[in-house]
Design a protein around this motif. Structure first.
Motif, short mmCIF file in Angstrom:
data_model
loop_
_atom_site.label_atom_id
_atom_site.label_comp_id
_atom_site.label_asym_id
_atom_site.label_seq_id
_atom_site.Cartn_x
_atom_site.Cartn_y
_atom_site.Cartn_z
N ASP A 1 0.83 -1.21 0.00
CA ASP A 1 0.00 0.00 0.00
C ASP A 1 0.87 1.27 0.00
OD1 ASP A 1 1.02 -0.36 2.52
OD2 ASP A 1 -0.81 0.24 3.57
N SER A 2 2.15 1.13 -0.39
CA SER A 2 3.04 2.30 -0.42
C SER A 2 2.52 3.35 -1.39
CB SER A 2 4.45 1.85 -0.85
OG SER A 2 5.27 2.98 -1.08
N PRO A 3 2.63 4.62 -1.02
CA PRO A 3 2.19 5.70 -1.93
C PRO A 3 3.19 5.96 -3.06
CG PRO A 3 3.07 6.66 0.07
CD PRO A 3 3.08 5.16 0.27
N PHE A 4 4.36 5.29 -3.02
CA PHE A 4 5.41 5.57 -4.00
C PHE A 4 5.51 4.45 -5.03
CE2 PHE A 4 6.80 7.14 0.21
CZ PHE A 4 6.65 8.49 -0.02
N SER A 5 5.62 4.83 -6.27
CA SER A 5 5.78 3.87 -7.35
C SER A 5 6.44 4.57 -8.53
CB SER A 5 4.43 3.28 -7.78
OG SER A 5 4.60 2.40 -8.86
N PHE A 6 7.72 4.29 -8.76
CA PHE A 6 8.42 4.93 -9.87
C PHE A 6 9.55 4.02 -10.33
CE2 PHE A 6 10.48 6.25 -5.95
CZ PHE A 6 11.82 6.07 -6.23
N SER A 7 10.09 4.32 -11.50
CA SER A 7 11.23 3.57 -12.02
C SER A 7 12.10 4.52 -12.83
CB SER A 7 10.76 2.39 -12.88
OG SER A 7 9.99 2.87 -13.97
N PHE A 8 13.35 4.11 -13.02
CA PHE A 8 14.26 4.90 -13.83
C PHE A 8 13.95 4.68 -15.32
CE2 PHE A 8 16.51 4.77 -9.87
CZ PHE A 8 17.27 5.93 -9.83
N ARG A 9 13.90 5.76 -16.05
CA ARG A 9 13.73 5.63 -17.49
C ARG A 9 15.04 5.11 -18.10
NH1 ARG A 9 10.98 10.65 -20.19
NH2 ARG A 9 12.86 11.75 -19.53
N GLU A 10 14.93 4.32 -19.13
CA GLU A 10 16.11 3.71 -19.73
C GLU A 10 17.05 4.80 -20.26
OE1 GLU A 10 17.26 0.44 -23.18
OE2 GLU A 10 15.17 0.74 -22.57
N PRO A 11 18.35 4.71 -19.96
CA PRO A 11 19.29 5.71 -20.47
C PRO A 11 19.31 5.72 -22.00
CG PRO A 11 20.31 4.39 -18.73
CD PRO A 11 19.00 3.74 -19.07
N PHE B 1 5.95 9.81 -6.81
CA PHE B 1 6.75 10.28 -5.68
C PHE B 1 5.85 10.89 -4.59
CE2 PHE B 1 9.62 10.01 -9.21
CZ PHE B 1 10.82 9.61 -8.65
N ASP B 2 4.55 10.62 -4.69
CA ASP B 2 3.53 11.07 -3.74
C ASP B 2 3.33 12.58 -3.75
OD1 ASP B 2 1.46 10.38 -2.03
OD2 ASP B 2 2.69 10.64 -0.22
N LEU C 1 14.40 10.36 4.09
CA LEU C 1 13.38 9.54 3.42
C LEU C 1 12.81 8.52 4.39
CD1 LEU C 1 15.02 8.76 -0.06
CD2 LEU C 1 13.53 10.67 0.58
N ASP C 2 11.49 8.29 4.32
CA ASP C 2 10.88 7.31 5.22
C ASP C 2 11.05 5.90 4.66
OD1 ASP C 2 8.93 6.98 3.27
OD2 ASP C 2 7.38 8.07 4.37
N LEU C 3 10.59 4.90 5.43
CA LEU C 3 10.80 3.51 5.05
C LEU C 3 10.14 3.16 3.72
CD1 LEU C 3 10.41 2.05 8.61
CD2 LEU C 3 12.27 1.40 7.08
N GLU C 4 8.95 3.71 3.47
CA GLU C 4 8.25 3.39 2.23
C GLU C 4 9.01 3.93 1.02
OE1 GLU C 4 5.82 1.42 2.11
OE2 GLU C 4 5.18 1.34 4.18
N MET C 5 9.50 5.15 1.11
CA MET C 5 10.24 5.74 0.01
C MET C 5 11.58 5.03 -0.18
SD MET C 5 10.36 7.91 -2.43
CE MET C 5 11.62 8.65 -3.48
N ARG C 6 12.22 4.64 0.90
CA ARG C 6 13.48 3.89 0.79
C ARG C 6 13.25 2.57 0.05
NH1 ARG C 6 17.40 4.87 5.98
NH2 ARG C 6 16.85 7.04 6.36
N HIS C 7 12.15 1.92 0.38
CA HIS C 7 11.83 0.66 -0.30
C HIS C 7 11.61 0.89 -1.78
CE1 HIS C 7 10.14 -3.29 -1.05
NE2 HIS C 7 9.09 -2.73 -1.58
#
Length: 633
Positions: free
Chosen positions: A295-305, A417-418, A461-467
């Motif tokens: 249920d983390s509010p954060f969900s992101f990924s690095f765009r391919e270089p 990034f919430d 950064l909190d635990l959810e963002m670190r994860h």
């Protein structure tokens, strides 16, 4: 013990916690967790008496001493060690009273104060304060420097040392590892393991929590729940509960598939057996970790270089430092696409200097720094937060960075990034440190770097963002160099480690447990060197020996005086006890109709037995204290 009975806690008009009830017994070490804004700091304020519950009862023993880390440190002229010693209020009170009593010639009071000083281990207070400061990264020359000389981050460490110096019954620590590097974190972890009082700890470092706490108090949806065990135990319990919810379970399975791909890739690439095993063990338990964060509010990924030059960056016989100070020399380092490098090293060894050299924020003094064609650096350090425009919103920052992309796409990206709704359009100046760090990372990630240079990216950064950051870094296709005091992040994302020590940068053949052992050896080496250098450093050895002998006599004098007083009392009490036993052995005593004399003798016998038992116990304690003191030569 601490008791919460049906506590309802507000901060302004917002209800943070409702119906909280549990007990904390002496010696409990509790990690306080929950999302940012859930009420963790408000609970600390309530325990300190600065915030009162709307309803319910909070019961803390009246005689308990509560220690916490102050938020601000004025620019004082006091020496660092004196500022630290001020944390022990009773010690300072006794020292002041002693000065007054000695000036007034009150011998008996002086003796009593010395006895109390011995009871609170006051004679070793200065040595203990120095040990605290050394453990937190201060050098011998720093102990006498005024507080005003230190920067903000180092003043935070001074406040922490002062809180640890307090002989507290309850210790409240809010993010104590922020502004610490890894060796100071490991030292603090060991210190807190030995702390005998009750500890409440707010931390976003899962390894730190796991090593110290035996309970987790978690705030979720205005409910405060106490779990037994460390942070991993809490995650497991919460994961089991949340996995029962079908929608979350399906999302968890997608995360597990993603993790398994990463594990397979790592197994195929790992070359160091010990490090590989450490990493695989960690990754194998990430299935449960994922479930606890569904249920983390954060969900992101690095765009391919956009490009992947090989090599990305080369340092060839490079020296780093400043015109007058050489910090690192003859660095030979080649960074390639897909490499994940963690930097290890003690405070001040030059880890941040190496990152600056790689980032071209500091030119080499000698040697070469050669960039690959189409190198795109993504450099994160704490000063990046200062470059954010306080009067602009996250959305404005994104539009300034990339005006060609549609606003809605930027909004969708910021949501990962919430930064949702009003947060996306609010001025950055009012944001917390964690929110600013998240935005700086979002801006960095959007630029599609092929080499990441991260200097303590998890501060604030909190635990959810670190994860979420850990998961994103595992999928990242470029190269990475990471400095972090978060061992969980290092363990999960780095394929190899470099050790920065003694002016050199070299491969570290081992994992983080091996690094802990290396640190312990370095500390032992430092102590041995200090002992060896002591006679050479003394300008007048005879005067120093005399002073040391006097100090040892001063330590012994109150103990010997108290021993003498105890022995005198026992010399009176023992014969009286023998006489009472003889009197009570007489049969006619029990035949008397009036039992007043019998009861009186029995009462006095019980009093004497108690007094003698206490005196004997104290006598033994004093003897042990005397034996523990250095010999007088």
């Amino acid at each position: 013990m601490i008791q919460l009975k049906n506590i309802k806690l507000f901060r302004g008009a917002k209800c943070l916690i409702e119906g909280a009830s549990f007990q904390l017994h002496p010696g409990h070490k509790v990690g306080l967790t929950g999302a940012n804004g859930a009420g963790k700091s408000s609970i600390f304020a309530m325990l300190r008496g600065e915030l009162h519950p709307e309803s319910g009862e909070l019961d803390i023993p009246a005689h308990w001493t509560i220690a916490h880390v102050a938020q601000e440190t004025p620019a004082l002229a006091d020496a660092a060690i004196e500022f630290t010693l001020d944390g022990d209020v009773e010690l300072r009170q006794i020292e002041a009273a002693l000065r007054e009593a000695e000036a007034a010639g009150e011998g008996e009071k002086v003796g009593e104060l010395h006895a109390r000083l011995g009871e609170i281990d006051g004679y070793s207070a200065r040595a203990r304060a120095a040990e605290l400061l050394h453990g937190l990264g201060f050098g011998p020359a720093d102990l006498g420097r005024p507080v005003s000389d230190f920067s903000g981050g180092w003043r935070v460490r001074l406040n922490l040392a002062r809180a640890l110096m307090c002989r507290s019954d309850l210790l409240l620590l809010d993010e104590p590892t922020n502004h610490l590097d890894l060796d100071a974190v490991i030292w603090l972890e060991n210190w807190l393991k030995d702390y005998r009082g009750t500890l409440l700890l707010i931390s976003h470092d899962r390894d730190f929590l796991d090593a110290i706490v035996n309970h987790i108090a978690h705030i979720e949806q205005q409910t405060l729940t106490l779990y037994r065990g460390g942070y991993s135990d809490f995650e497991r319990q919460r994961a089991e509960r949340m996995a029962q919810q079908q929608a979350n379970y399906e999302r968890q399975q997608r995360e597990v598939t993603h993790l398994q791909k990463y594990i397979d890739r790592f197994r195929a690439q790992a070359t160091k057996a010990r490090q590989a095993q450490s990493r695989i063990k960690m990754l194998e338990r990430m299935e449960l970790i994922s479930a606890a964060h569904v249920d983390s509010p954060f969900s992101f990924s690095f765009r391919e270089p956009l490009a992947a030059p090989d090599p990305l960056l080369v340092l060839d016989q490079a020296d780093a430092g400043y015109a007058s100070t050489l910090i690192l020399q003859r660095i030979m380092l080649t960074l390639r696409p897909g490499e994940r490098v963690g930097l290890l090293g003690r405070n001040g060894a030059g880890k941040s200097t190496l990152i600056k050299l790689l980032a071209n924020a500091m030119p080499p003094l000698q040697g070469k720094r050669v960039e690959g064609k189409d190198l795109r650096l993504g450099y994160f350090a704490q000063h990046q937060l200062e470059q954010l425009r306080p009067d602009e919103s996250p959305l404005q920052h994104m539009l300034r960075l990339d005006p060609e992309t549609r606003e809605q796409e930027h909004r969708n990206y910021l949501g990962g990034f919430d930064f949702r709704g009003d947060m996306a359009t609010s001025a950055v100046g009012a944001f917390s440190g964690g929110e600013k760090s998240r935005l700086a990372l979002a801006l960095l990630i959007w630029q599609r770097p092929n080499l990441l240079l991260l200097d303590e990216p998890t501060n604030h950064l909190d635990l959810e963002m670190r994860h979420a950051l850990t998961m994103a870094l595992q999928d990242y296709q470029g190269g990475m160099v990471l400095v972090s005091h978060d061992r969980s992040l290092l363990r999960a994302t780095c394929d190899r480690f470099l050790l920065v020590a003694d002016g050199k940068v070299q491969e570290f053949d081992g994992d983080l447990e091996d690094y802990r052992h290396w640190l312990n050896k370095q500390r032992l080496r430092d102590k041995a060197k200090e002992e060896k250098d002591k006679p050479e450093a003394a300008p007048n050895a005879r005067a120093q020996n005399k002073a040391e002998r006097h100090a040892r006599l001063q330590e012994r004098r109150p103990l010997l005086k108290e021993l003498e007083q105890i022995e005198k009392k026992m010399a009176v009490w023992q014969p009286e006890k023998n006489q009472l036993e003889q009197a009570l052995a007489a049969p006619e005593l029990y035949q008397e109709a009036d039992k007043t004399r019998l009861y009186s003798l029995q009462k006095r016998q019980a009093e004497l037995e108690q007094q003698l038992a206490q005196a004997e116990e104290r006598w033994l304690t004093l003897q042990e204290q005397l034996e523990a003191l250095p010999d007088i030569h």
